[in-house]
Design a protein around this motif. Structure first.
Motif, PDB file in Angstrom:
ATOM      1  N   ASP A 195       0.826  -1.203   0.000  1.00 37.89           N
ATOM      2  CA  ASP A 195       0.000   0.000   0.000  1.00 37.89           C
ATOM      3  C   ASP A 195       0.862   1.256   0.000  1.00 37.89           C
ATOM      4  O   ASP A 195       0.599   2.216  -0.719  1.00 37.89           O
ATOM      5  N   PHE A 196       1.903   1.237   0.811  1.00 34.54           N
ATOM      6  CA  PHE A 196       2.815   2.374   0.909  1.00 34.54           C
ATOM      7  C   PHE A 196       3.526   2.591  -0.429  1.00 34.54           C
ATOM      8  O   PHE A 196       3.638   3.713  -0.919  1.00 34.54           O
ATOM      9  N   THR A 197       3.972   1.514  -1.070  1.00 36.82           N
ATOM     10  CA  THR A 197       4.634   1.601  -2.366  1.00 36.82           C
ATOM     11  C   THR A 197       3.676   2.158  -3.418  1.00 36.82           C
ATOM     12  O   THR A 197       4.061   2.989  -4.237  1.00 36.82           O
ATOM     13  N   ALA A 198       2.424   1.721  -3.392  1.00 41.45           N
ATOM     14  CA  ALA A 198       1.430   2.238  -4.339  1.00 41.45           C
ATOM     15  C   ALA A 198       1.236   3.743  -4.152  1.00 41.45           C
ATOM     16  O   ALA A 198       1.121   4.490  -5.128  1.00 41.45           O
ATOM     17  N   LYS A 199       1.206   4.188  -2.911  1.00 40.17           N
ATOM     18  CA  LYS A 199       1.050   5.625  -2.641  1.00 40.17           C
ATOM     19  C   LYS A 199       2.265   6.402  -3.134  1.00 40.17           C
ATOM     20  O   LYS A 199       2.132   7.510  -3.659  1.00 40.17           O
ATOM     21  N   LEU A 200       3.448   5.831  -2.971  1.00 34.47           N
ATOM     22  CA  LEU A 200       4.652   6.491  -3.481  1.00 34.47           C
ATOM     23  C   LEU A 200       4.616   6.601  -5.004  1.00 34.47           C
ATOM     24  O   LEU A 200       5.054   7.605  -5.567  1.00 34.47           O
ATOM     25  N   GLU A 201       4.103   5.575  -5.670  1.00 33.77           N
ATOM     26  CA  GLU A 201       3.981   5.616  -7.134  1.00 33.77           C
ATOM     27  C   GLU A 201       3.036   6.726  -7.572  1.00 33.77           C
ATOM     28  O   GLU A 201       3.295   7.411  -8.571  1.00 33.77           O
ATOM     29  N   VAL A 202       1.952   6.915  -6.848  1.00 26.54           N
ATOM     30  CA  VAL A 202       1.013   8.000  -7.165  1.00 26.54           C
ATOM     31  C   VAL A 202       1.710   9.344  -7.008  1.00 26.54           C
ATOM     32  O   VAL A 202       1.597  10.228  -7.867  1.00 26.54           O
ATOM     33  N   LEU A 203       2.445   9.522  -5.918  1.00 33.00           N
ATOM     34  CA  LEU A 203       3.174  10.780  -5.702  1.00 33.00           C
ATOM     35  C   LEU A 203       4.214  11.007  -6.796  1.00 33.00           C
ATOM     36  O   LEU A 203       4.372  12.122  -7.297  1.00 33.00           O
TER      37      LEU A 203
END
Length: 135
Positions: free
Chosen positions: A24-32
């Motif tokens: 989940d954290f990695t997915a959020k970083l990808e969005v950023l």
């Protein structure tokens, strides 16, 4: 007094679900990352518009649609200047815009009937790469 520990990745879920939390954290970083890579820099567009605008033409309002279609209202001193401005947009500003159209033009007349200015509206498709260049 007892201080509360600060939240960390290891405390976000029980240890059996740490992998999901990391995903989940990695997915959020990808969005950023995507947001930063596609950041819009309006200063490049404004500088380009200024470069291709005659000194006697002024802009009054600007609107943008999600498809990179820009519309604005402006004023020129006369119809001849308006025509010159249109030619500059169409001939010289191709790196900035395409499909330039004057959608309206209205003369402002003084009491003697002389033209004191021409209000006009322009629409065009903006080159989206212009907004992604860092100033």
């Amino acid at each position: 007094s007892i201080s509360q520990p600060k939240p960390s990745m290891s405390s976000c879920v029980p240890s059996l679900r740490v992998g999901k939390c990391l995903n989940d954290f990695t997915a959020k970083l990808e969005v950023l990352k995507s947001l930063f890579e596609n950041h819009v820099y309006w200063t490049q567009f404004i500088a380009g518009l200024e470069k291709y605008t005659l000194p006697s033409v002024t802009y009054d309002a600007l609107s943008v649609t999600p498809g990179s279609v820009i519309a604005f209202s402006a004023t020129a001193p006369d119809f001849r200047t308006l025509g010159r401005q249109l030619r500059i947009y169409q001939r010289d500003a191709t790196s900035l815009m395409s499909g330039v159209k004057i959608t309206s033009g209205r003369a402002q007349l003084n009491q003697q009937g002389d033209v004191e200015g021409v209000n006009f509206e322009v629409s065009f498709t903006m080159n989206p790469d212009v907004l992604k260049k860092k100033p």
